[in-house]
Motif scaffolding. Sequence first.
Motif, PDB file in Angstrom:
ATOM      1  N   HIS A   1      23.063  16.015  -2.744  1.00 16.40           N
ATOM      2  CA  HIS A   1      21.762  16.258  -2.124  1.00 16.40           C
ATOM      3  C   HIS A   1      20.696  16.621  -3.159  1.00 16.40           C
ATOM      4  O   HIS A   1      20.216  17.754  -3.210  1.00 16.40           O
ATOM      5  CB  HIS A   1      21.872  17.392  -1.096  1.00 16.40           C
ATOM      6  CG  HIS A   1      22.885  17.141  -0.037  1.00 16.40           C
ATOM      7  ND1 HIS A   1      22.791  16.091   0.844  1.00 16.40           N
ATOM      8  CD2 HIS A   1      24.045  17.798   0.277  1.00 16.40           C
ATOM      9  CE1 HIS A   1      23.833  16.109   1.658  1.00 16.40           C
ATOM     10  NE2 HIS A   1      24.606  17.130   1.341  1.00 16.40           N
TER      11      HIS A   1
ATOM     12  N   GLU B   1      20.364  11.560  11.497  1.00 16.47           N
ATOM     13  CA  GLU B   1      19.729  11.484  10.179  1.00 16.47           C
ATOM     14  C   GLU B   1      19.739  10.066   9.631  1.00 16.47           C
ATOM     15  O   GLU B   1      18.854   9.680   8.867  1.00 16.47           O
ATOM     16  CB  GLU B   1      20.395  12.441   9.187  1.00 16.47           C
ATOM     17  CG  GLU B   1      21.769  12.022   8.731  1.00 16.47           C
ATOM     18  CD  GLU B   1      22.223  12.781   7.486  1.00 16.47           C
ATOM     19  OE1 GLU B   1      22.051  12.251   6.376  1.00 16.47           O
ATOM     20  OE2 GLU B   1      22.744  13.907   7.654  1.00 16.47           O
TER      21      GLU B   1
ATOM     22  N   SER C   1      21.523  19.839  13.377  1.00 13.80           N
ATOM     23  CA  SER C   1      21.913  19.492  12.012  1.00 13.80           C
ATOM     24  C   SER C   1      20.730  18.912  11.247  1.00 13.80           C
ATOM     25  O   SER C   1      20.503  19.260  10.080  1.00 13.80           O
ATOM     26  CB  SER C   1      23.073  18.493  12.028  1.00 13.80           C
ATOM     27  OG  SER C   1      23.381  18.059  10.732  1.00 13.80           O
ATOM     28  N   TYR C   2      19.995  18.022  11.897  1.00 17.91           N
ATOM     29  CA  TYR C   2      18.831  17.425  11.225  1.00 17.91           C
ATOM     30  C   TYR C   2      17.769  18.475  10.943  1.00 17.91           C
ATOM     31  O   TYR C   2      17.153  18.485   9.870  1.00 17.91           O
ATOM     32  CB  TYR C   2      18.240  16.295  12.067  1.00 17.91           C
ATOM     33  CG  TYR C   2      17.078  15.628  11.377  1.00 17.91           C
ATOM     34  CD1 TYR C   2      17.291  14.759  10.317  1.00 17.91           C
ATOM     35  CD2 TYR C   2      15.760  15.928  11.731  1.00 17.91           C
ATOM     36  CE1 TYR C   2      16.232  14.176   9.642  1.00 17.91           C
ATOM     37  CE2 TYR C   2      14.695  15.349  11.062  1.00 17.91           C
ATOM     38  CZ  TYR C   2      14.928  14.474  10.024  1.00 17.91           C
ATOM     39  OH  TYR C   2      13.875  13.920   9.348  1.00 17.91           O
TER      40      TYR C   2
ATOM     41  N   ARG D   1      18.896  20.580   7.936  1.00 20.59           N
ATOM     42  CA  ARG D   1      18.735  19.818   6.704  1.00 20.59           C
ATOM     43  C   ARG D   1      17.282  19.780   6.262  1.00 20.59           C
ATOM     44  O   ARG D   1      16.952  20.009   5.097  1.00 20.59           O
ATOM     45  CB  ARG D   1      19.250  18.391   6.922  1.00 20.59           C
ATOM     46  CG  ARG D   1      18.774  17.364   5.916  1.00 20.59           C
ATOM     47  CD  ARG D   1      18.638  15.987   6.558  1.00 20.59           C
ATOM     48  NE  ARG D   1      17.828  15.107   5.708  1.00 20.59           N
ATOM     49  CZ  ARG D   1      18.284  14.070   5.048  1.00 20.59           C
ATOM     50  NH1 ARG D   1      19.561  13.763   5.124  1.00 20.59           N
ATOM     51  NH2 ARG D   1      17.475  13.336   4.322  1.00 20.59           N
TER      52      ARG D   1
ATOM     53  N   ARG E   1      19.346  23.714  -0.569  1.00 21.38           N
ATOM     54  CA  ARG E   1      19.713  22.490   0.149  1.00 21.38           C
ATOM     55  C   ARG E   1      21.192  22.472   0.502  1.00 21.38           C
ATOM     56  O   ARG E   1      21.589  22.033   1.596  1.00 21.38           O
ATOM     57  CB  ARG E   1      19.351  21.267  -0.702  1.00 21.38           C
ATOM     58  CG  ARG E   1      19.774  19.933  -0.092  1.00 21.38           C
ATOM     59  CD  ARG E   1      19.111  19.698   1.249  1.00 21.38           C
ATOM     60  NE  ARG E   1      19.541  18.453   1.871  1.00 21.38           N
ATOM     61  CZ  ARG E   1      20.596  18.338   2.665  1.00 21.38           C
ATOM     62  NH1 ARG E   1      21.366  19.401   2.936  1.00 21.38           N
ATOM     63  NH2 ARG E   1      20.907  17.167   3.211  1.00 21.38           N
TER      64      ARG E   1
ATOM     65  N   GLU F   1      26.481  19.945   7.139  1.00 18.35           N
ATOM     66  CA  GLU F   1      26.417  18.505   7.410  1.00 18.35           C
ATOM     67  C   GLU F   1      27.133  18.191   8.706  1.00 18.35           C
ATOM     68  O   GLU F   1      28.118  18.849   9.066  1.00 18.35           O
ATOM     69  CB  GLU F   1      27.046  17.729   6.262  1.00 18.35           C
ATOM     70  CG  GLU F   1      26.268  17.814   4.961  1.00 18.35           C
ATOM     71  CD  GLU F   1      26.797  16.814   3.936  1.00 18.35           C
ATOM     72  OE1 GLU F   1      26.754  15.607   4.220  1.00 18.35           O
ATOM     73  OE2 GLU F   1      27.264  17.263   2.885  1.00 18.35           O
TER      74      GLU F   1
END
Length: 589
Positions: A322, A505, A550-551, A554, A574, A579
């Motif tokens: 990431h 995502e 989750s999105y 992130r 990050r 995930e």
Amino acid sequence: MQTTALSPMQRQKSIDALKDRTLDVLVIGGGVTGAGAALDAVTRGLDVGLIEARDWASGTSSRSSKLIHGGLRYLQMLDFKLVREALTERGRLLTTIAPYLVEALPFIYPLTHKVWERAYVGAGLMLYDALSFAPGIKRGVPLHRHLSARGVKRLFPDLADSAAVGGIRYYDARVDDARLVATLVRTAVGHGALAASRTQAIGYLSEHGTVVGVRARDLESGAEFDIRARHVIGATGVWTDETESLDGLPSHADAAAATSPSGRGLKVRASKGMHIVVPGDRITGTAGIISQTEKSVLFIIPWDGYWVIGTTDTDWTQSKAHPVANATDVDYLLEHANSVLATTLTTADVMGTYAGLRPLLQPVADEAKSTAKVSREHTAATPAPGLTVIAGGKFTTYRVMAEDVVDQALGSQARANPSITAGLPLAGTEGFAVRRRQRAALARRYGWRLEQVDHLLGRYGSLIDEVLELIDADPSLGEPLPGADRYLKAEIVYAAANEGALHLEDVLTRRTRMSYDQRERGIAVAPAVADLMAPILGWDAAAKAAEVQSYRDRTEAELAAQLEPDDAHAAAIRESASEIRPTAAGAVR
């Protein structure tokens, strides 16, 4: 050609088939090189499999400068072979392979000195144009042209008066990188390849000192299974070291692999290239800008209603999964953009950022060399019998890289069975020219503006017919997506049903660009997108909520990382975001 749909059913059928047969070639890595290698191999008549641990193009191949180009700075480095190779591939992509995904784009090189610089840069661009001529290849772009200061202003009114006393216009091309990769995969599947994303190689199978396949894990179900193949190709970019360090590699290859990724005195070095995105109305211009900085090259690129500004070129030593922007990166790009723009951009104008890792091949003796000065050449190597890996290179030359690594894997068999991809159109190309001439009729039929039809044609080519079939069956899918009216609802459904998107995502960051072409990075529209994907992927209310959360996690982590002063702090933030389907530790990511 069989169906090119990357549907959930296609993925499961591919996994079932991968378990049951011995392939001629198995490719690990679903970026542009791996997808290209799968297409190259299957069109030679071979039985081919392709696996990727995450989504197609989820690594470097969706985080580029969105350019198909020869590379002016490589010309400056006197790397004529690489430039010629890249310009030849540019012509093929523009005119034969993917003309709807790759579009000619004018650039202005601003001149700050009237005489010597015009002569120097002009001579370089004359050579750049000359290197693009190849027998049987259409260039696809006009030749360069010298501009006065007034001519520069006509093309780019927002260029600062102090930034240019004149300029030279030349052409390269822009590309939707992630969509090109997905289209390569779809084309390979249409020709018979077995393709499965979210399928991770976790070890090698070996017999008598030869690699004969891999142990794989389906990250969607958690199931593990063996895939047997006569040749295994690793096309994993910055993860080349991990590819060669998987359990099960024949013991005689361990020493070479431990010394270097290729076993030939070379290693892969990760260089971070970061970009910022600003709204289209913040800069007035109809061409891109290119200029040199003290560390890299500055691109200001018009791209689908906004501007992409990049790039950085710095070592990355954090987690490869990431890469993220930090505050220093953002300030660097804003400072250099503002040095040539009449408009002053601030952090408030930055609607999105993205960062990718270039896999640079570097001799061990040159470790201290700046990443900006490391060659973009590629190398294919065989660290163990049955295993061939490729690293280095650049996005534009993916097809050559794919051809080279398949040739090396096949060895003496390659000459009798050569690559044919140089003249092979990708899915969506056949019929594209006709659909483009029918754009006005399509606009009238569906009540769209011509710009909307152009948007669809630039994303799907002649595959627009499949999107229109969805709309004909359910006219509500022809409506704009609430909160992101650049996209139609049908595009979301199509991404899940035909383009291999398995998670929220995947759609928000790669099938579309809502993760950075929306002010709130796609968070606001995420629930509506999840609702459209759910019937295709079988999500219940809990699954939809998990995808959206989750999105959100992130995206909020990336926004927080963007405020940190350096890579170490930014990467730590990050990495704290969970995930939806984490990959296995110690395996190829």
